[in-house]
Motif scaffolding. Structure first.
Motif, PDB file in Angstrom:
ATOM      1  N   SER A 120      35.147  38.928  53.763  1.00  0.00           N
ATOM      2  CA  SER A 120      35.041  38.768  52.312  1.00  0.00           C
ATOM      3  C   SER A 120      36.282  39.338  51.628  1.00  0.00           C
ATOM      4  O   SER A 120      36.847  38.723  50.726  1.00  0.00           O
ATOM      5  CB  SER A 120      33.820  39.506  51.770  1.00  0.00           C
ATOM      6  OG  SER A 120      32.663  38.967  52.341  1.00  0.00           O
ATOM      7  N   VAL A 140      39.114  37.032  52.184  1.00  0.00           N
ATOM      8  CA  VAL A 140      39.028  35.826  51.355  1.00  0.00           C
ATOM      9  C   VAL A 140      39.474  36.128  49.924  1.00  0.00           C
ATOM     10  O   VAL A 140      40.290  35.407  49.348  1.00  0.00           O
ATOM     11  CB  VAL A 140      37.591  35.241  51.354  1.00  0.00           C
ATOM     12  CG1 VAL A 140      37.446  34.176  50.273  1.00  0.00           C
ATOM     13  CG2 VAL A 140      37.267  34.651  52.712  1.00  0.00           C
ATOM     14  N   THR A 156      42.798  34.513  47.736  1.00  0.00           N
ATOM     15  CA  THR A 156      42.338  33.414  46.883  1.00  0.00           C
ATOM     16  C   THR A 156      43.500  32.491  46.479  1.00  0.00           C
ATOM     17  O   THR A 156      43.422  31.267  46.615  1.00  0.00           O
ATOM     18  CB  THR A 156      41.674  33.976  45.610  1.00  0.00           C
ATOM     19  OG1 THR A 156      40.642  34.855  46.005  1.00  0.00           O
ATOM     20  CG2 THR A 156      41.095  32.856  44.771  1.00  0.00           C
ATOM     21  N   ILE A 200      44.708  30.468  49.308  1.00  0.00           N
ATOM     22  CA  ILE A 200      43.778  29.398  49.668  1.00  0.00           C
ATOM     23  C   ILE A 200      44.001  28.204  48.741  1.00  0.00           C
ATOM     24  O   ILE A 200      44.085  27.050  49.192  1.00  0.00           O
ATOM     25  CB  ILE A 200      42.312  29.887  49.589  1.00  0.00           C
ATOM     26  CG1 ILE A 200      42.051  30.928  50.676  1.00  0.00           C
ATOM     27  CG2 ILE A 200      41.345  28.714  49.747  1.00  0.00           C
ATOM     28  CD1 ILE A 200      40.795  31.756  50.447  1.00  0.00           C
ATOM     29  N   PHE A 205      39.180  30.771  58.602  1.00  0.00           N
ATOM     30  CA  PHE A 205      38.514  32.070  58.693  1.00  0.00           C
ATOM     31  C   PHE A 205      37.664  32.178  59.956  1.00  0.00           C
ATOM     32  O   PHE A 205      37.509  33.265  60.517  1.00  0.00           O
ATOM     33  CB  PHE A 205      37.697  32.331  57.423  1.00  0.00           C
ATOM     34  CG  PHE A 205      38.599  32.589  56.241  1.00  0.00           C
ATOM     35  CD1 PHE A 205      39.085  33.855  56.003  1.00  0.00           C
ATOM     36  CD2 PHE A 205      39.004  31.542  55.426  1.00  0.00           C
ATOM     37  CE1 PHE A 205      39.951  34.091  54.949  1.00  0.00           C
ATOM     38  CE2 PHE A 205      39.871  31.771  54.371  1.00  0.00           C
ATOM     39  CZ  PHE A 205      40.350  33.038  54.128  1.00  0.00           C
ATOM     40  N   PRO A 227      31.476  34.096  54.155  1.00  0.00           N
ATOM     41  CA  PRO A 227      32.803  34.229  53.561  1.00  0.00           C
ATOM     42  C   PRO A 227      33.657  32.957  53.739  1.00  0.00           C
ATOM     43  O   PRO A 227      34.391  32.575  52.828  1.00  0.00           O
ATOM     44  CB  PRO A 227      33.411  35.403  54.317  1.00  0.00           C
ATOM     45  CG  PRO A 227      32.244  36.219  54.749  1.00  0.00           C
ATOM     46  CD  PRO A 227      31.136  35.242  55.005  1.00  0.00           C
ATOM     47  N   ALA A 228      33.536  32.315  54.896  1.00  0.00           N
ATOM     48  CA  ALA A 228      34.338  31.110  55.137  1.00  0.00           C
ATOM     49  C   ALA A 228      33.930  30.003  54.168  1.00  0.00           C
ATOM     50  O   ALA A 228      34.775  29.264  53.649  1.00  0.00           O
ATOM     51  CB  ALA A 228      34.167  30.636  56.576  1.00  0.00           C
ATOM     52  N   ALA A 264      35.389  30.758  50.901  1.00  0.00           N
ATOM     53  CA  ALA A 264      36.817  30.420  50.897  1.00  0.00           C
ATOM     54  C   ALA A 264      37.006  28.923  50.683  1.00  0.00           C
ATOM     55  O   ALA A 264      37.884  28.489  49.934  1.00  0.00           O
ATOM     56  CB  ALA A 264      37.451  30.854  52.214  1.00  0.00           C
TER      57      ALA A 264
END
Ligand SMILES: Nc1ncnc2c1ncn2[C@@H]1O[C@H](COP(=O)(O)OP(=O)(O)O)[C@@H](O)[C@H]1O
Ligand SMILES: [Mg+2]
Lengths: 404, 233
Positions: free
Chosen positions: A302, A305, A309, A312, A329, A388-389, A392
């Motif tokens: 987390s 991620v 941000t 990503i 991830f 978390p993935a 993301a």
């Protein structure tokens, strides 16, 4: 897949990854060894005692008065017990399987001092013993009523016959356990006894003893002042029979007291209480460790991620699909997990060697357990990182231009 | 090659509705170099994001290469971005944990090129922007101008049909800005369509066409030649 850049990027922020990998390694090492111990205990607990546990209970009778005639009491008690409705059979004996206290002697196949004998647990029974316990006679024959002698505490002699367990036969006659039947074994260095029967199994009183299956049955009544009556109830009759038996024995003879009536079920439960507690404790520990490790993975991912941000969003702008982001991830977690479980495999084997050395635990089957645990941890890691993935993968591509 | 037909974009947050684009229409032909200017909040970034398939719009029609792109799936829009569009950002947006080589490699891996092809493209685009000697450096070890050149190399490595730039020189000093603009001009010269958002009229003057946005609408669409003439007159 892009292992290379993911690994290199991770190495630029390695503290978190290393901590998680170490956590996974320690978890794996503890988990594998805990499971080894759990398996060992569970295996020990699952061994049958050889007797008809659900239907058997026993009660201790202690003579206390000057004019207590023990021999007469035993004869009367047994006659009364066997005549009771609901009682399948009953005997008098010195000790019970798994009870924690009993007799053992050393047996050998050649007479003479200085020969190392085989440690053997010993129960005194009469011709009703096999039926009372419901033992499986695999060779030879049961004792007959005429075989049964009376033993005083000071007696050092032994009767001519004995029935032994198959495990004892295998130890004494490793080449062919069946050859035990009819053979002479020696007790007290040189007192001969003839093996007249072999039963499949009746366990000794001590569940932790490596020779727990090595038992001999001796055709004697004991006059030791206190004795156990073993009662096998007809199926379903045990619980209703127990108070009746207690009442019968108490009123039958006023020169003794009866105490400690116990079922075989309870004896087994008491015998393995520590092991059961150990299994519970270790299971709890393993689950707790896995939970903490999972939380650690969720936390690290987390953090990773939210720290990335912007990156990503940029990757999305450069052509990464949602699933490609999620995969990043997952792969990152896989690399951490892989490093962790490889290290953990080493730790697990090391810890196992230590435990075997220090506490004499069974080494267990690490060859299958370690790879299974490695796989399990990797799967748990991947599951922990799914959330978390997914977060993301939901980062909007517009983040690339909207935040500076 | 890019056609906006009455595109509207409304942001809804709780109770506030922001009309970022209002019936916005624009045509950009292959090979053009369009500078988009306008006051802050006029909708320039919104336009660029929609053009680059980073955001979906509320109403209207968007044709890219004659194809309506509004119904494409996530995987498909991602592929269009990867293959057809190069992005240059005001903040460079290099990935701080990756060295220059790996940064340029990012879109090429999503493209699925093999290692040799990626290596060839990375080396040749870094050569184009003059940073071949810095391949092993991290972004933080480069100046702002160098970082933006890496970002341009990354945008170009996949041979996109057009390049979208949002204030590409916004974080650079004047000299650096000019270098970057010259680089972008030369990219346009070699055939890549370019749409660039800027608030700097002088830089906008280096584009072939200037589009001015006000309040989510195109308020002025002229060639920079006219503006340049005005500036020199
Ligand atoms: N994600 C968003 N949510 C709400 N409003 C937004 C969002 N993005 C942009 N806006 C609003 O849309 C309008 C246009 O923004 P933008 O396109 O970024 O303008 P520019 O790039 O010309 O400064 C502004 O009023 C801005 O506040
Ligand atoms: Mg803007």
């Amino acid at each position: 897949m892009e292992f290379g850049p993911i690994w290199r990027a991770m190495m630029r922020n390695k503290t978190g990854a290393i901590l998680i990998a170490l956590q996974m390694a320690v978890t794996l090492a503890i988990m594998v060894n805990a499971i080894t111990i759990i398996q060992e205990r569970a295996q020990a607990m699952s061994r049958p005692s050889g007797v008809d546990e659900p239907n058997i209970f026993y009660i201790l009778s202690i003579g206390f008065s000057e004019n207590f005639n023990e021999r007469l009491a035993i004869e009367e008690d047994l006659a009364a017990l066997r005549a009771m409705p609901g009682v399948a059979n009953a005997i008098q004996t010195n000790s019970m399987p798994l009870s924690g206290g009993g007799w053992s002697m050393s047996l050998q196949t050649e007479p003479g001092a200085g020969i190392e004998g085989t440690g053997t647990a010993l129960y005194f029974i009469d011709e009703h013993g096999l039926d009372t316990y419901k033992l499986n006679l695999v060779a030879g024959e049961n004792f007959s009523a005429s075989d049964i002698e009376w033993r005083e505490p000071a007696d050092s002699g032994w009767p001519q016959k004995t029935i032994i367990t198959q495990a004892l036969a295998e130890t004494l006659f490793p080449d062919d356990w069946r050859s035990a039947l009819g053979s002479t074994v020696y007790i007290n260095d040189d007192q001969p006894m003839t093996v007249t029967g072999i039963v499949e199994r009746i366990q000794a009183a001590w569940n932790g003893w490596s020779g727990v299956e090595r038992t001999m049955l001796v055709p004697q009544h004991t006059l030791f002042g206190s004795t156990n009556y073993v009662i096998r109830a007809e199926p379903g009759m045990r619980d209703q029979l127990m108070p009746q038996v207690e009442e019968l024995l108490a009123s039958n003879n006023k020169d003794r007291i009866v105490r400690r009536m116990r079922t075989m079920d309870e004896t087994r439960e008491r015998s393995y209480r520590d092991d059961a507690a150990m299994i519970k404790m270790l299971t709890f520990t393993v689950i707790l460790l896995l939970l903490i490790t999972s939380l650690g993975i969720v936390g690290l991912a987390s953090f990773s991620v939210s720290r990335r941000t912007k990156q990503i969003g940029t990757r999305r702008a450069l052509g990464a699909s949602r699933s490609a982001i999620a995969r990043y991830f997952l792969v990152e977690n896989f690399l951490i997990s892989a490093a962790g479980v490889v290290l953990g495999a080493g730790l697990a084997v090391g810890l196992n060697m230590l435990l075997v050395e220090a506490f004499d635990v069974d080494p267990g089957s690490l060859i299958t357990l370690v790879p299974l645990a490695m796989l399990a941890l990797i799967v748990i890691g991947q599951m922990a990182v799914l959330g978390p993935a997914r977060r993301a993968s939901n980062v909007a591509p517009a983040v690339a231009t909207r935040t500076i | 090659m890019l056609r906006f037909e009455n595109i509207s974009m409304v942001y809804r947050t709780d109770s506030v509705e922001t009309h970022a684009l209002r019936e916005f229409s624009l045509d950009v032909e292959e090979g053009e170099f369009v500078a988009v200017t306008g006051p802050s909040g006029s909708g320039k970034t919104t336009f660029l994001n929609i053009a680059g398939l980073l955001e979906r719009f509320t109403a209207g029609r968007y044709l890219l290469d004659g194809k309506d792109v509004s119904a494409l799936s996530d995987a498909e829009t991602s592929r269009v971005r990867n293959e057809k569009i190069g992005f240059i950002f005001q903040g460079f947006n290099l990935i701080p944990d990756l060295n220059i080589y790996d940064n340029v490699d990012v879109p090429l891996r999503y493209r699925g090129f093999n290692a040799a092809e990626r290596k060839r493209r990375i080396e040749s685009t870094l050569e184009t922007v003059g940073l071949s000697s810095r391949m092993k450096h991290l972004p933080s070890q480069l100046s702002g101008g160098q970082q933006q050149r890496v970002a341009i190399a990354r945008a170009l490595a996949g041979n996109p049909r057009f390049l979208l730039a949002d204030e590409p020189t916004g974080n650079l000093d004047t000299q650096m800005a000019r270098n970057i603009m010259e680089l972008i001009q030369s990219i346009n010269m070699s055939g890549t369509t370019i749409i660039m958002v800027t608030h700097d009229d002088a830089l906008a003057g280096m584009a072939k066409r200037n589009v001015h946005i006000r309040d989510g609408r195109v308020s002025d669409d002229g060639s920079s030649v006219q503006l340049a003439n005005v500036a020199t007159a």
